[in-house]
Structures are given as C-alpha cells and as structure tokens.
Design an enzyme around this catalytic site. Structure first.
Site, PDB file in Angstrom:
ATOM      1  N   ARG A  11       0.847  -1.192   0.000  1.00 32.10           N
ATOM      2  CA  ARG A  11       0.000   0.000   0.000  1.00 32.10           C
ATOM      3  C   ARG A  11       0.887   1.248   0.000  1.00 32.10           C
ATOM      4  O   ARG A  11       1.477   1.578   1.017  1.00 32.10           O
ATOM      5  CB  ARG A  11      -0.914   0.010   1.234  1.00 32.10           C
ATOM      6  CG  ARG A  11      -1.892  -1.154   1.273  1.00 32.10           C
ATOM      7  CD  ARG A  11      -2.657  -1.129   2.579  1.00 32.10           C
ATOM      8  NE  ARG A  11      -3.628  -2.214   2.659  1.00 32.10           N
ATOM      9  CZ  ARG A  11      -4.400  -2.452   3.724  1.00 32.10           C
ATOM     10  NH1 ARG A  11      -4.277  -1.685   4.802  1.00 32.10           N
ATOM     11  NH2 ARG A  11      -5.250  -3.451   3.721  1.00 32.10           N
ATOM     12  N   ASP A  41       1.705   5.259  -0.040  1.00 35.71           N
ATOM     13  CA  ASP A  41       1.074   6.426   0.566  1.00 35.71           C
ATOM     14  C   ASP A  41       0.749   7.484  -0.481  1.00 35.71           C
ATOM     15  O   ASP A  41       1.156   7.385  -1.647  1.00 35.71           O
ATOM     16  CB  ASP A  41       2.003   7.030   1.617  1.00 35.71           C
ATOM     17  CG  ASP A  41       2.132   6.165   2.858  1.00 35.71           C
ATOM     18  OD1 ASP A  41       1.217   5.375   3.132  1.00 35.71           O
ATOM     19  OD2 ASP A  41       3.168   6.281   3.547  1.00 35.71           O
ATOM     20  N   ARG A  53      11.280   6.211   3.533  1.00 33.84           N
ATOM     21  CA  ARG A  53      11.366   7.675   3.605  1.00 33.84           C
ATOM     22  C   ARG A  53      12.122   8.126   4.855  1.00 33.84           C
ATOM     23  O   ARG A  53      12.823   9.136   4.829  1.00 33.84           O
ATOM     24  CB  ARG A  53       9.968   8.276   3.556  1.00 33.84           C
ATOM     25  CG  ARG A  53       9.297   8.140   2.189  1.00 33.84           C
ATOM     26  CD  ARG A  53       7.830   8.538   2.237  1.00 33.84           C
ATOM     27  NE  ARG A  53       7.677   9.886   2.757  1.00 33.84           N
ATOM     28  CZ  ARG A  53       6.511  10.363   3.204  1.00 33.84           C
ATOM     29  NH1 ARG A  53       5.418   9.587   3.203  1.00 33.84           N
ATOM     30  NH2 ARG A  53       6.429  11.599   3.657  1.00 33.84           N
TER      31      ARG A  53
END
Length: 260
Positions: free
Chosen positions: A50, A52, A202
């Site tokens: 999934r 973002d 990230r």
C-alpha cells in the site's frame, strides 16, 4: 473464477495513496472502477503493498478475480482504455492460479528513491523527485547506509502509526548511486527487502540526507538504529521521490508469453 495478476504503473500525485478511501481518489479505486466497466461489480483487488499519498509505482502488483476468461493482452488493453485519463496503466498481465496472492505470495519488494541536487526549481521533474539545493557527500551517506543493511529492529525508522506486528526486518540491500540526470545531478537509493515498515524507506532516506549534508556523522545512523526510538530518527523525506520499483515472486507470473 479466473484470477489475473496485474503489473501497474502510476503517478501517485493526484491520489490519496493506493488504498481505496471514501470520497478520495485512490489507485485501487481507479482500477476497481475500470474492472466494473468490464464486468458487473463490486470488485476488490489486493496489492503487494500500500503506497502512501504522492508515492509512485513503476511495478506495483495486484490481482483480481473475474467471471469471464480473458486473454491477458485483451484484459490489459481493456483496463487501460477505461483507466484513462487517470495516470495509471496496466503494463503487464498474466493468468495465475486461484491460490496466488499479490501480497502473500511475494518474497521481496524493491523501492527506488530519487533525490535531485540543484538550486534552480525543478520543472520537468517536479513532483517526481525530492529536490535539495546542495550537493551531498555520497561516500558519507554510503557509510551511514551500511549500518542499516541486515537484520535489525527498525523501530527508529518506522512511523508511529505503523501497524506491523514487529519492527524487526531484514534489509537485504541499500545502494546509493550517483546519476548525471537530465535535470541535474541525482542520487538514486535502491532498497530491497521481503517487506518494509510504514515510512521506513522515507525515514531512512531523510536520515541519510542529513549525513550527506554534514549535519550527521555516518556513525550517528548506527546510534539512531540502536536507540530503537522514533525520536532518534532524522527527518522523513517527502513522498514524491519514492517509487515502488518491483515485487519478487518464487515463480514470476509475468515471465511467460504475455499474450496467452
């Protein structure tokens, strides 16, 4: 019911992310709506990961179940017709067994992060890279990255809202390559693991940027990892430089005749 694997490319900028959400555009919702134009729904597809809001994909993988037996070529062509004008495309399609699962059959995920180093505002690459206005010390970043490869508790590098049962993951590879990009010098981070925690990539890239800028020493990355505390992490990089670059399976469903 015939099951099909879909390799999907998308620009994540206009979406709330992969996962369908009420009253917000999502990649999953776009694909499911396209499927509903081929066969009456509702359709629910499953994906390998999934992504973002704002995160892109070069090779997301999902699967769908249909009542009609389609040739993979015609199914991909029909889906791409109904996906327009959304920035989503089915770039590959294959018939798979009914027990094959895009998420649970996967044995690795690969991510790419692009970082553009130049002062002038990005134009052609806007929304596709993280731009910093300075050159970074690549050797120092590689030294810091070396502390993260392997089997570790990545509590420091995961979101506070991460729902994974355990923060312990094995990061199989983390490479940082320098490219003379068309828009300027670019660093490309390539990360590979069986699975990742929420915001792990990230968080790692944002921390390594601090090393490259000279604000952190390479050994500070090791200390942050050992702290097992989210507050020890560096800043989280923005989403627009991140791409889901590939998903690995024991038996690659796309390594067969695409038209059959």
């Amino acid at each position: 019911m015939p099951r099909y694997a879909l390799r999907i490319e998308y620009n994540g900028a206009p979406f709330c992310g992969w996962q369908r959400q009420r009253d917000q555009p999502s990649v999953q919702g776009s694909v499911e709506e396209a499927l509903a134009r081929l066969e009456p729904g509702p359709h629910r597809i499953a994906a390998a990961g999934r992504t973002d809001a704002g995160v892109h994909a070069l090779a997301q993988v999902a699967h769908c179940d249909l009542t009609k037996a389609w040739t993979p070529f015609r199914l991909s062509e029909a889906l791409n017709y109904h996906l327009k004008p959304a920035p989503v495309a089915v770039v590959d399609c294959a018939r798979v067994s009914e027990d094959w699962h895009a998420r649970f059959s996967a044995i690795e995920r690969r991510y790419l992060f692009r970082l553009l180093m130049r002062r002038a505002p990005a134009t052609l690459e806007r929304g596709m890279v993280w731009q910093v206005p300075r050159d970074l010390d690549v050797a120092a970043m590689r030294a810091g990255a070396a502390h993260l490869v392997g089997h570790h508790d990545f509590t420091t590098f995961r979101s506070s809202i991460c729902q994974a049962n355990s923060p312990v993951k094995t990061l199989d590879d983390l490479r940082i390559d320098h490219h003379a990009g068309q828009s300027g010098p670019e660093l490309r981070f390539r990360l590979r693991a069986r699975s990742f925690l929420h915001n792990q990539v990230r968080s790692i890239v944002g921390t390594l940027e601090r090393v490259g800028a000279g604000a952190w020493a390479p050994d500070d990355v090791r200390a942050a990892l050992a702290a097992r505390e989210r507050a020890a992490c560096g800043p989280v990089s923005p989403p627009q430089g991140l791409y889901l670059a590939g998903v690995g399976y024991p038996d690659d469903p796309f390594a067969r005749d695409w038209a059959n």
